[in-house]
Design an enzyme around this catalytic site. Sequence first.
Site, PDB file in Angstrom:
ATOM      1  N   GLU A  88       8.920   1.806  -3.658  1.00 24.40           N
ATOM      2  CA  GLU A  88       8.729   0.510  -2.993  1.00 24.40           C
ATOM      3  C   GLU A  88       8.068   0.703  -1.629  1.00 24.40           C
ATOM      4  O   GLU A  88       8.444   1.592  -0.863  1.00 24.40           O
ATOM      5  CB  GLU A  88      10.073  -0.207  -2.820  1.00 24.40           C
ATOM      6  CG  GLU A  88       9.883  -1.588  -2.190  1.00 24.40           C
ATOM      7  CD  GLU A  88      11.108  -2.485  -2.269  1.00 24.40           C
ATOM      8  OE1 GLU A  88      12.162  -2.039  -2.769  1.00 24.40           O
ATOM      9  OE2 GLU A  88      11.003  -3.636  -1.816  1.00 24.40           O
ATOM     10  N   ILE A  91       6.291  -2.432   5.267  1.00 21.46           N
ATOM     11  CA  ILE A  91       5.406  -2.316   6.442  1.00 21.46           C
ATOM     12  C   ILE A  91       5.794  -3.338   7.499  1.00 21.46           C
ATOM     13  O   ILE A  91       6.259  -4.437   7.173  1.00 21.46           O
ATOM     14  CB  ILE A  91       3.921  -2.526   6.032  1.00 21.46           C
ATOM     15  CG1 ILE A  91       2.964  -2.225   7.200  1.00 21.46           C
ATOM     16  CG2 ILE A  91       3.681  -3.940   5.510  1.00 21.46           C
ATOM     17  CD1 ILE A  91       1.488  -2.137   6.790  1.00 21.46           C
ATOM     18  N   ILE A  93       3.993  -4.446  11.516  1.00 14.60           N
ATOM     19  CA  ILE A  93       3.220  -4.211  12.739  1.00 14.60           C
ATOM     20  C   ILE A  93       3.952  -4.973  13.827  1.00 14.60           C
ATOM     21  O   ILE A  93       4.174  -6.182  13.694  1.00 14.60           O
ATOM     22  CB  ILE A  93       1.762  -4.696  12.564  1.00 14.60           C
ATOM     23  CG1 ILE A  93       1.057  -3.809  11.541  1.00 14.60           C
ATOM     24  CG2 ILE A  93       1.021  -4.680  13.909  1.00 14.60           C
ATOM     25  CD1 ILE A  93      -0.341  -4.270  11.166  1.00 14.60           C
ATOM     26  N   ALA A 135       0.948 -11.770   4.884  1.00 15.25           N
ATOM     27  CA  ALA A 135       1.251 -10.490   4.239  1.00 15.25           C
ATOM     28  C   ALA A 135       0.668 -10.458   2.825  1.00 15.25           C
ATOM     29  O   ALA A 135       0.047  -9.473   2.421  1.00 15.25           O
ATOM     30  CB  ALA A 135       2.755 -10.271   4.199  1.00 15.25           C
ATOM     31  N   TYR A 139      -1.925  -7.757   1.367  1.00 14.61           N
ATOM     32  CA  TYR A 139      -1.581  -6.906   0.225  1.00 14.61           C
ATOM     33  C   TYR A 139      -2.625  -7.038  -0.882  1.00 14.61           C
ATOM     34  O   TYR A 139      -3.012  -6.056  -1.508  1.00 14.61           O
ATOM     35  CB  TYR A 139      -0.192  -7.269  -0.324  1.00 14.61           C
ATOM     36  CG  TYR A 139       0.938  -7.089   0.671  1.00 14.61           C
ATOM     37  CD1 TYR A 139       0.865  -6.155   1.700  1.00 14.61           C
ATOM     38  CD2 TYR A 139       2.099  -7.852   0.579  1.00 14.61           C
ATOM     39  CE1 TYR A 139       1.903  -6.000   2.614  1.00 14.61           C
ATOM     40  CE2 TYR A 139       3.145  -7.694   1.482  1.00 14.61           C
ATOM     41  CZ  TYR A 139       3.044  -6.772   2.502  1.00 14.61           C
ATOM     42  OH  TYR A 139       4.072  -6.611   3.391  1.00 14.61           O
TER      43      TYR A 139
HETATM   44  C1  LIG Z   1       2.141  -8.214   7.018  1.00 16.74           C
HETATM   45  C2  LIG Z   1       1.311  -7.343   7.920  1.00 16.74           C
HETATM   46  C3  LIG Z   1       1.662  -5.885   7.717  1.00 16.74           C
HETATM   47  C4  LIG Z   1      -0.175  -7.535   7.505  1.00 16.74           C
HETATM   48  O1  LIG Z   1      -0.975  -6.698   8.286  1.00 16.74           O
HETATM   49  P1  LIG Z   1      -2.158  -7.341   9.170  1.00 16.74           P
HETATM   50  O2  LIG Z   1      -2.933  -6.199   9.719  1.00 16.74           O
HETATM   51  O3  LIG Z   1      -1.602  -8.332  10.112  1.00 16.74           O
HETATM   52  O4  LIG Z   1      -2.982  -8.123   8.055  1.00 16.74           O
HETATM   53  P2  LIG Z   1      -4.502  -7.951   7.615  1.00 16.74           P
HETATM   54  O5  LIG Z   1      -5.365  -8.088   8.812  1.00 16.74           O
HETATM   55  O6  LIG Z   1      -4.625  -6.728   6.769  1.00 16.74           O
HETATM   56  O7  LIG Z   1      -4.676  -9.215   6.630  1.00 16.74           O
HETATM   57  C5  LIG Z   1      -4.156 -10.479   7.012  1.00 16.74           C
HETATM   58  C6  LIG Z   1      -4.857 -11.573   6.274  1.00 16.74           C
HETATM   59  O8  LIG Z   1      -4.143 -12.806   6.487  1.00 16.74           O
HETATM   60  C7  LIG Z   1      -4.937 -13.685   7.274  1.00 16.74           C
HETATM   61  N1  LIG Z   1      -4.042 -14.285   8.256  1.00 16.74           N
HETATM   62  C8  LIG Z   1      -3.820 -13.898   9.518  1.00 16.74           C
HETATM   63  N2  LIG Z   1      -2.911 -14.697  10.088  1.00 16.74           N
HETATM   64  C9  LIG Z   1      -2.558 -15.603   9.158  1.00 16.74           C
HETATM   65  C10 LIG Z   1      -1.643 -16.676   9.127  1.00 16.74           C
HETATM   66  N3  LIG Z   1      -0.903 -16.993  10.199  1.00 16.74           N
HETATM   67  N4  LIG Z   1      -1.521 -17.397   7.988  1.00 16.74           N
HETATM   68  C11 LIG Z   1      -2.248 -17.085   6.895  1.00 16.74           C
HETATM   69  N5  LIG Z   1      -3.129 -16.063   6.859  1.00 16.74           N
HETATM   70  C12 LIG Z   1      -3.273 -15.327   7.973  1.00 16.74           C
HETATM   71  C13 LIG Z   1      -6.024 -12.859   7.878  1.00 16.74           C
HETATM   72  O9  LIG Z   1      -7.129 -13.664   8.147  1.00 16.74           O
HETATM   73  C14 LIG Z   1      -6.250 -11.823   6.779  1.00 16.74           C
HETATM   74  O10 LIG Z   1      -6.947 -12.350   5.669  1.00 16.74           O
HETATM   75  P3  LIG Z   1      -8.536 -12.296   5.602  1.00 16.74           P
HETATM   76  O11 LIG Z   1      -8.891 -10.856   5.794  1.00 16.74           O
HETATM   77  O12 LIG Z   1      -8.819 -12.839   4.243  1.00 16.74           O
HETATM   78  O13 LIG Z   1      -9.060 -13.117   6.697  1.00 16.74           O
HETATM   79  C15 LIG Z   1       1.498  -7.734   9.423  1.00 16.74           C
HETATM   80  O14 LIG Z   1       0.963  -9.017   9.664  1.00 16.74           O
HETATM   81  C16 LIG Z   1       2.970  -7.714   9.846  1.00 16.74           C
HETATM   82  O15 LIG Z   1       3.527  -6.648  10.032  1.00 16.74           O
HETATM   83  N6  LIG Z   1       3.573  -8.916  10.001  1.00 16.74           N
HETATM   84  C17 LIG Z   1       4.950  -9.053  10.484  1.00 16.74           C
HETATM   85  C18 LIG Z   1       5.992  -8.388   9.572  1.00 16.74           C
HETATM   86  C19 LIG Z   1       5.764  -8.626   8.104  1.00 16.74           C
HETATM   87  O16 LIG Z   1       5.412  -9.713   7.667  1.00 16.74           O
HETATM   88  N7  LIG Z   1       5.994  -7.564   7.318  1.00 16.74           N
HETATM   89  C20 LIG Z   1       5.859  -7.618   5.881  1.00 16.74           C
HETATM   90  C21 LIG Z   1       7.155  -8.002   5.244  1.00 16.74           C
HETATM   91  S1  LIG Z   1       6.979  -8.075   3.465  1.00 16.74           S
END
Ligand SMILES: CC(C)(COP(=O)(O)OP(=O)(O)OC[C@H]1O[C@@H](n2cnc3c(N)ncnc32)[C@H](O)[C@@H]1OP(=O)(O)O)[C@@H](O)C(=O)NCCC(=O)NCCS
Length: 176
Positions: A88, A91, A93, A135, A139
């Site tokens: 599993e 992640i 950030i 997320a 993914y």
């Molecule tokens: C989930 C997480 C790891 C994703 O990593 P990230 O680097 O932020 O995401 P990415 O840049 O790879 O991709 C995000 C996508 O969502 C979009 N996005 C960004 N903010 C958004 C929002 N508020 N609502 C919807 N989409 C959103 C981005 O535009 C991007 O899509 P696109 O490339 O088609 O434009 C990160 O946001 C995070 O750690 N969040 C907080 C904790 C969490 O959610 N952990 C996962 C638990 S399952």
Amino acid sequence: MTIEGKKIYLSSITYDDTDSIIEWRNKEFVREQFIYRELFTRDTHINWMKKMVETGKVIQFIICLKENNKKIGSVYLRDIDAENRKCEFGIFIGEEDCIGCGYGREAAELICSYAFEKLGMYKVFLRVLSDNIRAQKSYKKSGFEVEGKSVADIWIDGRPIDVIFMAKFKENKKQG
Ligand SMILES: CC(C)(COP(=O)(O)OP(=O)(O)OC[C@H]1O[C@@H](n2cnc3c(N)ncnc32)[C@H](O)[C@@H]1OP(=O)(O)O)[C@@H](O)C(=O)NCCC(=O)NCCS
């Protein structure tokens, strides 16, 4: 151990990362996206390091930016099941200014390649809350596909939340 990417690299977690992990994981925007919502403490994290990371049950990395070596979050593989060749993915950030920059997508790609090529995994799966659209988008971009949904899987703040299951397979295996 270090895994090199384009904009980021992954570095094996150490006890020196404890304060950062606790700070990131307890931030509201992170914690609210997790099924496990208890506050992290030094004790719970050290316990996790000893019981899970040191024993190899969990492989965990810190996500670092190549441009300035800034540490921004963590990515890990848990429940590594060698017999069934699956594990599993998790992640987070924790630095707000590093959200939505593609780092999460790259971290997922790097750790999945490691899982397939070095750990002999065939399937990497994850669970994500249905309202965590960011997320899910990230993914999907890193190659995960939706496997299904567990309706009203958990209750948060007095309301039922669906949990979506996603998976990524070695060599882009299509499901079904
Ligand atoms: C989930 C997480 C790891 C994703 O990593 P990230 O680097 O932020 O995401 P990415 O840049 O790879 O991709 C995000 C996508 O969502 C979009 N996005 C960004 N903010 C958004 C929002 N508020 N609502 C919807 N989409 C959103 C981005 O535009 C991007 O899509 P696109 O490339 O088609 O434009 C990160 O946001 C995070 O750690 N969040 C907080 C904790 C969490 O959610 N952990 C996962 C638990 S399952």
